[in-house]
Design a protein around this motif. Structure first.
Motif, PDB file in Angstrom:
ATOM      1  N   UNK A   1      -4.245   6.184   2.544  1.00  0.00           N
ATOM      2  CA  UNK A   1      -3.348   5.815   3.407  1.00  0.00           C
ATOM      3  C   UNK A   1      -3.728   5.359   4.648  1.00  0.00           C
ATOM      4  N   UNK A   2      -4.636   6.088   5.307  1.00  0.00           N
ATOM      5  CA  UNK A   2      -5.389   5.888   6.436  1.00  0.00           C
ATOM      6  C   UNK A   2      -6.115   4.510   6.552  1.00  0.00           C
ATOM      7  N   UNK A   3      -6.661   4.114   5.398  1.00  0.00           N
ATOM      8  CA  UNK A   3      -7.338   2.976   5.521  1.00  0.00           C
ATOM      9  C   UNK A   3      -6.636   1.777   5.205  1.00  0.00           C
ATOM     10  N   UNK A   4      -5.207   1.795   4.691  1.00  0.00           N
ATOM     11  CA  UNK A   4      -4.298   0.829   4.660  1.00  0.00           C
ATOM     12  C   UNK A   4      -3.679   0.737   5.789  1.00  0.00           C
ATOM     13  N   UNK A   5      -3.460   1.694   6.691  1.00  0.00           N
ATOM     14  CA  UNK A   5      -2.860   1.516   8.183  1.00  0.00           C
ATOM     15  C   UNK A   5      -3.690   1.001   9.000  1.00  0.00           C
ATOM     16  N   UNK A   6      -5.166   1.333   8.727  1.00  0.00           N
ATOM     17  CA  UNK A   6      -5.987   0.605   9.618  1.00  0.00           C
ATOM     18  C   UNK A   6      -6.166  -0.678   9.365  1.00  0.00           C
ATOM     19  N   UNK A   7      -6.006  -0.939   7.968  1.00  0.00           N
ATOM     20  CA  UNK A   7      -6.289  -2.408   7.693  1.00  0.00           C
ATOM     21  C   UNK A   7      -4.978  -3.187   8.219  1.00  0.00           C
ATOM     22  N   UNK A   8      -3.777  -2.572   8.053  1.00  0.00           N
ATOM     23  CA  UNK A   8      -2.615  -3.338   8.591  1.00  0.00           C
ATOM     24  C   UNK A   8      -2.631  -3.257  10.280  1.00  0.00           C
TER      25      UNK A   8
ATOM     26  N   UNK B   1      -4.705  -6.355  10.852  1.00  0.00           N
ATOM     27  CA  UNK B   1      -4.395  -7.651  10.316  1.00  0.00           C
ATOM     28  C   UNK B   1      -3.053  -8.050   9.858  1.00  0.00           C
ATOM     29  N   UNK B   2      -2.293  -7.046  10.001  1.00  0.00           N
ATOM     30  CA  UNK B   2      -0.690  -7.315  10.016  1.00  0.00           C
ATOM     31  C   UNK B   2      -0.479  -7.318   8.729  1.00  0.00           C
ATOM     32  N   UNK B   3      -1.128  -7.148   7.467  1.00  0.00           N
ATOM     33  CA  UNK B   3      -1.009  -7.342   6.255  1.00  0.00           C
ATOM     34  C   UNK B   3      -0.880  -6.006   5.318  1.00  0.00           C
ATOM     35  N   UNK B   4      -0.034  -5.662   4.507  1.00  0.00           N
ATOM     36  CA  UNK B   4       0.309  -4.577   3.724  1.00  0.00           C
ATOM     37  C   UNK B   4      -0.125  -4.686   2.303  1.00  0.00           C
ATOM     38  N   UNK B   5      -0.556  -5.876   2.110  1.00  0.00           N
ATOM     39  CA  UNK B   5      -0.753  -6.486   0.609  1.00  0.00           C
ATOM     40  C   UNK B   5      -1.951  -5.767  -0.110  1.00  0.00           C
ATOM     41  N   UNK B   6      -2.374  -5.113  -1.260  1.00  0.00           N
ATOM     42  CA  UNK B   6      -3.178  -4.412  -1.556  1.00  0.00           C
ATOM     43  C   UNK B   6      -4.438  -5.127  -1.615  1.00  0.00           C
TER      44      UNK B   6
ATOM     45  N   UNK C   1       0.910  -1.285  -0.016  1.00  0.00           N
ATOM     46  CA  UNK C   1      -0.053   0.093  -0.034  1.00  0.00           C
ATOM     47  C   UNK C   1       0.877   1.301  -0.020  1.00  0.00           C
ATOM     48  N   UNK C   2       2.039   1.190   0.793  1.00  0.00           N
ATOM     49  CA  UNK C   2       2.910   2.327   0.652  1.00  0.00           C
ATOM     50  C   UNK C   2       3.366   2.736  -0.741  1.00  0.00           C
ATOM     51  N   UNK C   3       3.780   1.645  -1.404  1.00  0.00           N
ATOM     52  CA  UNK C   3       4.406   1.994  -2.776  1.00  0.00           C
ATOM     53  C   UNK C   3       3.266   2.588  -3.552  1.00  0.00           C
TER      54      UNK C   3
ATOM     55  N   UNK D   1     -10.166  -5.457   6.826  1.00  0.00           N
ATOM     56  CA  UNK D   1     -10.752  -5.022   8.277  1.00  0.00           C
ATOM     57  C   UNK D   1     -11.704  -3.989   7.873  1.00  0.00           C
ATOM     58  N   UNK D   2     -12.967  -3.826   8.493  1.00  0.00           N
ATOM     59  CA  UNK D   2     -13.962  -3.111   8.424  1.00  0.00           C
ATOM     60  C   UNK D   2     -13.291  -1.995   9.279  1.00  0.00           C
ATOM     61  N   UNK D   3     -13.658  -0.546   8.539  1.00  0.00           N
ATOM     62  CA  UNK D   3     -14.390   0.118   7.702  1.00  0.00           C
ATOM     63  C   UNK D   3     -13.287   0.472   6.584  1.00  0.00           C
ATOM     64  N   UNK D   4     -12.217  -0.320   6.587  1.00  0.00           N
ATOM     65  CA  UNK D   4     -11.187   0.173   5.536  1.00  0.00           C
ATOM     66  C   UNK D   4     -11.639  -0.073   3.890  1.00  0.00           C
ATOM     67  N   UNK D   5     -12.401  -1.117   3.661  1.00  0.00           N
ATOM     68  CA  UNK D   5     -12.906  -1.000   2.331  1.00  0.00           C
ATOM     69  C   UNK D   5     -13.898  -0.034   1.781  1.00  0.00           C
ATOM     70  N   UNK D   6     -14.685   0.478   2.880  1.00  0.00           N
ATOM     71  CA  UNK D   6     -15.660   1.678   2.636  1.00  0.00           C
ATOM     72  C   UNK D   6     -14.814   2.745   2.643  1.00  0.00           C
TER      73      UNK D   6
END
Length: 344
Positions: free
Chosen positions: A71-78, A81-86, A26-28, A91-96
């Motif tokens: 960037x906030x949604x990806x950090x929230x998901x990581x 879940x501990x995963x940075x894969x796109x 996500x950072x890239x 993790x809700x509400x990251x997709x929204x």
């Protein structure tokens, strides 16, 4: 602008898109989006005009806000879940949040308010970049994450986009604003099919880019900015007037033009997935877009042409010779027989 600086900006524009398309982290992807945004802002502000400064400021604020939400949604998901894969956005509400951020970057209604003003505040070439290449990075992220995004949110945005894109374009006389609302309408069709068929999303995006590129090159060649100028295109070049008519009919989606093909396939796919009310509403709202495309077609080919005129309009000046749009239009027609190969 200095040619070397222009080359550097266009290179960064392409590099940002490539980084976003080839990233798995996500950072890239965020770095690619920021490079793409920062490269286009000098192109927006190069005119040294208050409207251009206003457009570049609006564009920077909107794009920076959308990138921050991504960037906030990806950090929230990581964090959860501990995963940075796109492709692992669970993790809700990251997709929204990601859906809203991509809609803001693309210009999907109801987050489309910045697009017409930004495109109207710049020149035709930069408006072409905003309407075509700037759609690619967020559309790539939408393509990669579409199976995890909330389909109901995308369908609601799709319906609103096709309605606003058609309705708001009815009373426009400036071609840049009109193409902005045209972009909003076409993006609604792409959002509707994004969670159902990636192949159809890709096909619709490619056809949209070809149609928009063709029309912008036509009006850049003829130095046309308003619908009134379209009526004088016949005096500049009868061939250009005819190809403009074909391009407008393609944008409107009339059969047997290429623009009809993705709409037909999208409606068929939506009905297959028991989304008949959505498909019906999309088909009805597309008539609004078709209305102003047909009005432009009438202005271009049937108002004054093929007779001559004695008015001292800008057609008496030598038009800017850039690129002949005819090969692009020919390519669009050659795409029709190979559509099953692209769609399958």
């Amino acid at each position: 602008m200095n040619p070397y600086i222009m080359f550097l900006l266009i290179s960064n524009l392409a590099l940002g898109t490539i980084i976003t398309a080839s990233s798995y982290h996500w950072f890239l992807a965020w770095i690619g989006l920021e490079m793409n945004t920062l490269a286009v802002i000098p192109l927006l502000a190069k005119q040294h005009h208050p409207r251009a400064t206003e457009a570049s400021t609006k564009y920077f604020i909107i794009q920076a806000t959308a990138s921050s939400i991504i960037l906030f949604s990806s950090i929230f998901n990581a964090w959860h879940t501990g995963v940075w894969d796109i492709t692992q956005l669970t993790a809700y509400p990251a997709p929204t949040l990601l859906t809203l951020a991509l809609a803001l970057k693309l210009g999907l209604a109801p987050l489309h308010f910045w697009l017409p003003e930004v495109m109207q505040g710049t020149n035709m070439t930069t408006a072409l970049i905003i309407a075509t290449s700037q759609k690619l990075p967020p559309m790539i992220l939408l393509f990669m994450t579409s199976h995890q995004l909330p389909s109901s949110t995308l369908l609601i945005m799709a319906v609103i986009s096709t309605l606003i894109g058609g309705w708001s374009g009815l009373n426009q006389t400036q071609l840049r604003k009109l193409m902005a609302f045209s972009s909003v309408g076409h993006l609604g069709w792409m959002a509707a099919i994004s969670t159902i068929s990636k192949n159809l999303l890709f096909l619709t995006l490619m056809i949209y880019l070809l149609m928009t590129l063709s029309f912008f090159i036509t009006i850049i060649n003829s130095t046309t900015k308003t619908t009134k100028d379209l009526g004088m295109m016949w005096n500049t070049s009868p061939t250009l007037s005819t190809t403009t008519m074909l391009t407008l009919l393609t944008l409107g989606g009339l059969p047997p033009m290429l623009g009809f093909l993705p709409k037909w396939l999208i409606l068929q796919e939506l009905i297959t997935y028991q989304l008949t009310p959505t498909a019906t509403f999309l088909a009805i709202t597309s008539l609004l877009s078709l209305m102003f495309y047909m009005r432009l077609t009438f202005t271009t080919t049937l108002t004054i042409s093929p007779s001559t005129t004695n008015t001292t309009m800008k057609w008496r000046f030598k038009p800017t010779k850039l690129i002949n749009p005819t090969p692009i239009i020919i390519i669009m027609f050659f795409l029709i027989p190979i559509t099953p190969l692209i769609y399958s």
